[in-house]
Design a protein around this motif. Structure first.
Motif, PDB file in Angstrom:
ATOM      1  N   MET A   1       0.853  -1.190   0.000  1.00  0.00           N
ATOM      2  CA  MET A   1       0.000   0.000   0.000  1.00  0.00           C
ATOM      3  C   MET A   1       0.898   1.252   0.000  1.00  0.00           C
ATOM      4  SD  MET A   1      -2.802   0.988   2.874  1.00  0.00           S
ATOM      5  CE  MET A   1      -3.304   2.688   2.962  1.00  0.00           C
ATOM      6  N   LYS A   2       0.862   1.968  -1.124  1.00  0.00           N
ATOM      7  CA  LYS A   2       1.853   3.029  -1.331  1.00  0.00           C
ATOM      8  C   LYS A   2       1.772   4.158  -0.293  1.00  0.00           C
ATOM      9  CE  LYS A   2       4.017   5.898  -4.820  1.00  0.00           C
ATOM     10  NZ  LYS A   2       4.241   6.975  -3.881  1.00  0.00           N
ATOM     11  N   ALA A   3       0.554   4.591   0.031  1.00  0.00           N
ATOM     12  CA  ALA A   3       0.413   5.709   0.985  1.00  0.00           C
ATOM     13  C   ALA A   3       1.042   5.344   2.329  1.00  0.00           C
ATOM     14  CB  ALA A   3      -1.060   6.052   1.167  1.00  0.00           C
ATOM     15  N   LEU A   4       0.886   4.085   2.721  1.00  0.00           N
ATOM     16  CA  LEU A   4       1.457   3.634   3.998  1.00  0.00           C
ATOM     17  C   LEU A   4       2.985   3.556   3.899  1.00  0.00           C
ATOM     18  CD1 LEU A   4       1.175   2.427   6.876  1.00  0.00           C
ATOM     19  CD2 LEU A   4       0.792   0.201   5.785  1.00  0.00           C
ATOM     20  N   ARG A   5       3.479   3.011   2.801  1.00  0.00           N
ATOM     21  CA  ARG A   5       4.949   2.915   2.625  1.00  0.00           C
ATOM     22  C   ARG A   5       5.571   4.312   2.659  1.00  0.00           C
ATOM     23  NH1 ARG A   5       4.004  -0.683  -1.615  1.00  0.00           N
ATOM     24  NH2 ARG A   5       4.705   0.888  -3.084  1.00  0.00           N
ATOM     25  N   ASP A   6       4.939   5.244   1.947  1.00  0.00           N
ATOM     26  CA  ASP A   6       5.473   6.621   1.905  1.00  0.00           C
ATOM     27  C   ASP A   6       5.502   7.230   3.296  1.00  0.00           C
ATOM     28  OD1 ASP A   6       5.696   6.319  -0.774  1.00  0.00           O
ATOM     29  OD2 ASP A   6       3.990   7.586  -1.325  1.00  0.00           O
ATOM     30  N   ARG A   7       4.449   6.954   4.090  1.00  0.00           N
ATOM     31  CA  ARG A   7       4.367   7.528   5.431  1.00  0.00           C
ATOM     32  C   ARG A   7       5.435   6.916   6.347  1.00  0.00           C
ATOM     33  NH1 ARG A   7       0.162  10.334   7.914  1.00  0.00           N
ATOM     34  NH2 ARG A   7       1.052  11.200   9.802  1.00  0.00           N
ATOM     35  N   ILE A   8       5.660   5.607   6.176  1.00  0.00           N
ATOM     36  CA  ILE A   8       6.701   4.946   6.984  1.00  0.00           C
ATOM     37  C   ILE A   8       8.065   5.561   6.665  1.00  0.00           C
ATOM     38  CG2 ILE A   8       7.930   2.746   7.342  1.00  0.00           C
ATOM     39  CD1 ILE A   8       5.162   1.350   6.914  1.00  0.00           C
ATOM     40  N   LEU A   9       8.327   5.791   5.394  1.00  0.00           N
ATOM     41  CA  LEU A   9       9.614   6.373   5.009  1.00  0.00           C
ATOM     42  C   LEU A   9       9.743   7.801   5.534  1.00  0.00           C
ATOM     43  CD1 LEU A   9      10.052   4.994   1.383  1.00  0.00           C
ATOM     44  CD2 LEU A   9      11.286   4.301   3.446  1.00  0.00           C
ATOM     45  N   LYS A  10       8.611   8.526   5.542  1.00  0.00           N
ATOM     46  CA  LYS A  10       8.639   9.931   5.982  1.00  0.00           C
ATOM     47  C   LYS A  10       8.749  10.031   7.512  1.00  0.00           C
ATOM     48  CE  LYS A  10       5.671  14.031   5.648  1.00  0.00           C
ATOM     49  NZ  LYS A  10       4.611  13.912   6.670  1.00  0.00           N
ATOM     50  N   ASP A  11       7.932   9.237   8.242  1.00  0.00           N
ATOM     51  CA  ASP A  11       7.795   9.441   9.689  1.00  0.00           C
ATOM     52  C   ASP A  11       8.241   8.270  10.564  1.00  0.00           C
ATOM     53  OD1 ASP A  11       6.787  12.023   9.528  1.00  0.00           O
ATOM     54  OD2 ASP A  11       4.743  11.320   9.192  1.00  0.00           O
ATOM     55  N   GLY A  12       8.607   7.144   9.957  1.00  0.00           N
ATOM     56  CA  GLY A  12       9.040   5.990  10.754  1.00  0.00           C
ATOM     57  C   GLY A  12      10.460   6.190  11.258  1.00  0.00           C
ATOM     58  N   LYS A  13      10.726   5.671  12.457  1.00  0.00           N
ATOM     59  CA  LYS A  13      12.075   5.806  13.021  1.00  0.00           C
ATOM     60  C   LYS A  13      12.586   4.438  13.421  1.00  0.00           C
ATOM     61  CE  LYS A  13      12.314  10.553  14.496  1.00  0.00           C
ATOM     62  NZ  LYS A  13      11.210  10.990  13.670  1.00  0.00           N
ATOM     63  N   CYS A  14      13.830   4.209  13.018  1.00  0.00           N
ATOM     64  CA  CYS A  14      14.438   2.910  13.209  1.00  0.00           C
ATOM     65  C   CYS A  14      15.262   2.884  14.491  1.00  0.00           C
ATOM     66  CB  CYS A  14      15.352   2.778  12.010  1.00  0.00           C
ATOM     67  SG  CYS A  14      15.802   1.176  11.689  1.00  0.00           S
ATOM     68  N   TYR A  15      15.137   1.774  15.253  1.00  0.00           N
ATOM     69  CA  TYR A  15      15.899   1.640  16.500  1.00  0.00           C
ATOM     70  C   TYR A  15      16.714   0.353  16.466  1.00  0.00           C
ATOM     71  CZ  TYR A  15      13.533   5.593  18.552  1.00  0.00           C
ATOM     72  OH  TYR A  15      13.095   6.863  18.812  1.00  0.00           O
ATOM     73  N   PRO A  16      17.809   0.309  17.205  1.00  0.00           N
ATOM     74  CA  PRO A  16      18.624  -0.913  17.206  1.00  0.00           C
ATOM     75  C   PRO A  16      17.794  -2.114  17.658  1.00  0.00           C
ATOM     76  CG  PRO A  16      19.757   0.864  18.376  1.00  0.00           C
ATOM     77  CD  PRO A  16      18.385   1.364  18.062  1.00  0.00           C
ATOM     78  N   GLY A  17      18.149  -3.284  17.154  1.00  0.00           N
ATOM     79  CA  GLY A  17      17.432  -4.501  17.522  1.00  0.00           C
ATOM     80  C   GLY A  17      16.240  -4.771  16.615  1.00  0.00           C
ATOM     81  N   GLY A  18      16.195  -4.095  15.479  1.00  0.00           N
ATOM     82  CA  GLY A  18      15.124  -4.361  14.502  1.00  0.00           C
ATOM     83  C   GLY A  18      13.778  -3.811  14.908  1.00  0.00           C
ATOM     84  N   ILE A  19      13.788  -2.656  15.580  1.00  0.00           N
ATOM     85  CA  ILE A  19      12.508  -2.049  15.989  1.00  0.00           C
ATOM     86  C   ILE A  19      12.231  -0.800  15.156  1.00  0.00           C
ATOM     87  CG2 ILE A  19      11.297  -0.892  17.904  1.00  0.00           C
ATOM     88  CD1 ILE A  19      12.433  -2.946  19.757  1.00  0.00           C
ATOM     89  N   LEU A  20      10.996  -0.719  14.681  1.00  0.00           N
ATOM     90  CA  LEU A  20      10.564   0.446  13.922  1.00  0.00           C
ATOM     91  C   LEU A  20       9.527   1.186  14.754  1.00  0.00           C
ATOM     92  CD1 LEU A  20      10.516   1.910  11.107  1.00  0.00           C
ATOM     93  CD2 LEU A  20       8.552   0.468  10.576  1.00  0.00           C
ATOM     94  N   LYS A  21       9.758   2.469  14.960  1.00  0.00           N
ATOM     95  CA  LYS A  21       8.785   3.272  15.712  1.00  0.00           C
ATOM     96  C   LYS A  21       7.917   4.026  14.730  1.00  0.00           C
ATOM     97  CE  LYS A  21       9.606   3.515  20.363  1.00  0.00           C
ATOM     98  NZ  LYS A  21       8.687   3.860  21.445  1.00  0.00           N
ATOM     99  N   VAL A  22       6.607   3.900  14.934  1.00  0.00           N
ATOM    100  CA  VAL A  22       5.675   4.656  14.086  1.00  0.00           C
ATOM    101  C   VAL A  22       4.733   5.450  15.002  1.00  0.00           C
ATOM    102  CG1 VAL A  22       5.808   3.258  11.971  1.00  0.00           C
ATOM    103  CG2 VAL A  22       4.322   2.498  13.821  1.00  0.00           C
ATOM    104  N   ASP A  23       5.337   6.052  16.012  1.00  0.00           N
ATOM    105  CA  ASP A  23       4.564   6.775  17.030  1.00  0.00           C
ATOM    106  C   ASP A  23       3.896   8.034  16.479  1.00  0.00           C
ATOM    107  OD1 ASP A  23       5.317   4.912  18.829  1.00  0.00           O
ATOM    108  OD2 ASP A  23       6.278   6.286  20.246  1.00  0.00           O
ATOM    109  N   LYS A  24       4.353   8.497  15.332  1.00  0.00           N
ATOM    110  CA  LYS A  24       3.786   9.749  14.809  1.00  0.00           C
ATOM    111  C   LYS A  24       2.436   9.532  14.128  1.00  0.00           C
ATOM    112  CE  LYS A  24       5.421  14.025  12.825  1.00  0.00           C
ATOM    113  NZ  LYS A  24       6.528  14.697  12.157  1.00  0.00           N
TER     114      LYS A  24
END
Ligand code: 5GP
Length: 190
Positions: A1-24
């Protein structure tokens, strides 16, 4: 789903240990408009499947689940991570949380999950599939039919999908992360 992928790239934050934060937009602050688009996509993918109930696990699954229930006009049940003292007739299973590195019990009242139910499970993330395995177990105990699982984000490199497919359950994810190595988000195209 493109809108979701774009949002993850824009606002997602990567943390050590393979964790993705999408708190925004999913896990802390929420974007109801994007959540609606997400649920419309789940509904499109499961359009030919008979469903009478949406289930999830508290807390982060509740937002997509309630939106699904609203759009499909179906009841929504969330499994609880703490057994309420007033709940007597319940199903219970154990789930290992990799973000919290501990085991917890998940309970659901027999009143709200039983024989004849055709349930779709939705959640925010699919990682190692521990929560999914717990839900598969709860549905089995209840005699309910788990017709599918839907995840907003799947971290494919943690292989949670394997356990779901092994159990013969359909799995749909709207954004598939292939790698978070070096804190770089690599996603699968549609
Ligand atoms: P699993 O049981 O598949 O290993 O993990 C799924 C659960 O852990 C999800 O319901 C989610 O709440 C949490 N989780 C797993 N990985 C992540 C992540 O990278 N980011 C966030 N925000 N939650 C995660």
């Amino acid at each position: 789903m493109k809108a979701l992928r774009d949002r993850i790239l824009k606002d997602g934050k990567c943390y050590p240990g393979g964790i993705l934060k999408v708190d925004k937009f999913i896990n802390h602050q929420m974007d109801p408009n994007l959540m609606k688009q997400i649920c419309v996509e789940f509904i499109r993918r499961y359009a030919s499947t008979e469903i009478n109930k949406i289930i999830t696990i508290e807390a982060s699954g509740i937002a997509p689940a309630i939106m699904m229930g609203f759009l499909l006009d179906l009841p929504v049940v969330f499994a609880k991570k703490k057994k309420p003292s007033t709940m007597t007739n319940m199903l219970s299973t154990t789930v290992f949380s990799f973000t919290k590195q501990r085991e917890y019990h998940v309970v659901i009242s027999k009143e709200y999950l039983g024989k004849g139910d055709k349930v779709l499970f939705v959640d925010d993330f699919l990682a190692y599939g521990n929560a999914a395995k717990g839900v598969i177990d709860l549905c089995k105990q209840a005699g309910a039919e788990l017709v599918g699982m839907g995840f907003i984000i799947e971290k494919a490199f943690q292989h949670g999908r394997d356990a779901i497919e092994k159990a013969g359950v359909r799995c749909e994810s709207l954004a598939i992360i292939e790698s978070l190595d070096n804190c770089e988000i690599k996603m699968k195209e549609d």
